[in-house]
Design a protein around this motif. Structure first.
Motif, short mmCIF file in Angstrom:
data_model
loop_
_atom_site.label_atom_id
_atom_site.label_comp_id
_atom_site.label_asym_id
_atom_site.label_seq_id
_atom_site.Cartn_x
_atom_site.Cartn_y
_atom_site.Cartn_z
N SER A 15 0.68 -1.59 0.30
CA SER A 15 -0.38 0.08 -0.07
C SER A 15 0.89 1.00 0.02
N THR A 43 -4.90 5.66 2.68
CA THR A 43 -4.22 4.45 2.53
C THR A 43 -5.15 3.83 1.44
N GLU A 74 -4.98 0.76 -1.08
CA GLU A 74 -4.01 -0.18 -1.69
C GLU A 74 -3.07 -0.80 -3.04
#
Length: 82
Positions: free
Chosen positions: A22, A79, A81
């Motif tokens: 990530s 965040t 991915e």
């Protein structure tokens, strides 16, 4: 992990951390979570912050579209991915 620090034209500082699975973008907005609203549209994060009578907006390009957003102790974390 690698780190990159970005500053926009208005000198907002965003740090980007890259991990194996990530990317994490972190910005110190200095506001409570109820004063910050984040929408992710495609690969763009739109951040709207309210401070009293003033509303400010900023956009950040994300390195992907699968994003989760959190605000904790005045730090906005996005965040993404891989």
């Amino acid at each position: 992990m690698s780190t990159k620090q970005l500053a926009g034209g208005d000198e907002r500082i965003v740090r980007r951390y890259e991990y194996d699975d990530s990317w994490v973008l972190a910005a110190d907005v200095g506001l409570a979570s109820e004063d910050v609203d984040v929408d992710v549209v495609g690969t763009t994060a739109i951040v709207v912050a309210e401070t009293g009578d003033e509303v400010s907006e900023a956009e950040f390009e994300l390195p992907g579209s699968e994003a989760s957003v959190a605000t904790n102790n005045g730090v906005l974390t996005i965040t993404v991915e891989k």
